[in-house]
Write an enzyme that holds these catalytic residues in place. Structure first.
Site, short mmCIF file in Angstrom:
data_model
loop_
_atom_site.label_atom_id
_atom_site.label_comp_id
_atom_site.label_asym_id
_atom_site.label_seq_id
_atom_site.Cartn_x
_atom_site.Cartn_y
_atom_site.Cartn_z
N PRO A 133 0.81 -1.22 0.00
CA PRO A 133 0.00 0.00 0.00
C PRO A 133 0.84 1.28 0.00
O PRO A 133 0.57 2.20 -0.75
CB PRO A 133 -0.81 -0.09 1.30
CG PRO A 133 -0.75 -1.51 1.73
CD PRO A 133 0.46 -2.12 1.11
N LYS A 134 1.90 1.31 0.82
CA LYS A 134 2.70 2.53 0.91
C LYS A 134 3.19 2.94 -0.48
O LYS A 134 3.00 4.06 -0.93
CB LYS A 134 3.91 2.33 1.83
CG LYS A 134 4.82 3.56 1.87
CD LYS A 134 6.21 3.25 2.37
CE LYS A 134 7.13 2.85 1.23
NZ LYS A 134 8.54 2.80 1.60
N MET A 135 3.83 2.00 -1.18
CA MET A 135 4.36 2.30 -2.52
C MET A 135 3.25 2.68 -3.47
O MET A 135 3.36 3.65 -4.22
CB MET A 135 5.04 1.06 -3.11
CG MET A 135 6.36 0.74 -2.53
SD MET A 135 6.95 -0.76 -3.36
CE MET A 135 7.86 -1.45 -2.02
#
Length: 252
Positions: A133-135
């Site tokens: 999710p972060k990326m």
């Protein structure tokens, strides 16, 4: 509900970051990709930069991206490059064996299922190997200018817990809590702003202390650094700033 006084702290960090001199500002996912090769290649390079960045310092990502760009960094060249060669090219980043595999598999998926361009949404990007999710949220924001979530890394996770803005055990939980109260117009900048601040606080203490002392509210800035586990008096002593720090802190 939003934490009390968050806006004051947020504004202060905007001021402290206004010189754009953190590692993320020169070697972050937005700065490294080659814009002059057109939007499709730019977007692929944004994805690659983010995939390389986990567990790796920005300066190393920068160096690695430049080696890849010399080699040719498009979905087709990565698809055509042998895993052995690719692994040597990205040999300095953390977990490069895994990332070689993820890059090769992602290139194939992008060519076969997405017409040679990266997926348009964070949701779809998460189906690529090695993309969490972060990326995905950061790539979506940089590559397409759309924002469906906040990219939270370990710097932000630690800082927001230290500030008591969230109470969470994982970056993913930090993201959920932050999205619950942070105004949506800030979602796109929050990663760049706070990752850079976290880098400076950890890696560039003298510069950070000098910026704090020179800002519009030095006392507030020093208190903020203290909340982030910087021993301002001890660090100040190393750089000959102890008297100035003492004066600011004792000034009611």
């Amino acid at each position: 509900p939003p934490p009390p006084n968050w806006e004051q702290t947020y504004k202060l960090v905007e001021e402290l970051r206004s010189d754009r001199s953190a590692p993320v500002d020169t070697d972050g996912g937005e700065e490294l990709p080659e814009k002059h090769l057109g939007p499709v290649i730019y977007r692929f390079q944004v994805l690659v930069a983010l995939m390389l960045s986990s567990q790796t310092k920005d300066a190393v990502v920068g160096e690695t991206m430049r080696s890849l760009q010399k080699h040719g960094l498009t979905v087709d060249t990565i698809h055509a490059t042998s895993s052995e060669t690719l692994n040597v090219l990205i040999g300095k980043v953390g977990f490069h064996n895994n990332k070689t595999k993820f890059l090769k598999e992602s290139a194939e998926i992008i060519i076969e299922q997405h017409n040679g361009d990266i997926p348009r949404t964070a949701e779809e990007m998460m189906s690529l190997p090695g993309v969490g999710p972060k990326m995905a949220y950061i790539v979506e924001n940089i590559a397409f200018g759309t924002i469906s979530g906040i990219g939270v890394d370990t710097h932000m996770h630690r800082i927001f817990n230290d500030l008591k803005w969230v109470d969470s055990k994982t970056p993913e939980k930090t993201r959920e809590q932050l999205e619950g109260w942070l105004p949506r117009q800030k979602w796109g900048e929050v990663n760049w702003l706070w990752v850079g601040f976290g880098q400076e606080v950890q890696q560039q203490k003298e510069k950070t202390l000098r910026k704090a002392l020179a800002c519009s509210d030095p006392k507030e800035a020093l208190v903020l650094l203290g909340m982030l586990k910087v021993d301002v008096k001890k660090e100040g002593k190393k750089f000959g700033l102890e008297e100035e720090i003492e004066r600011v802190l004792s000034d009611e």
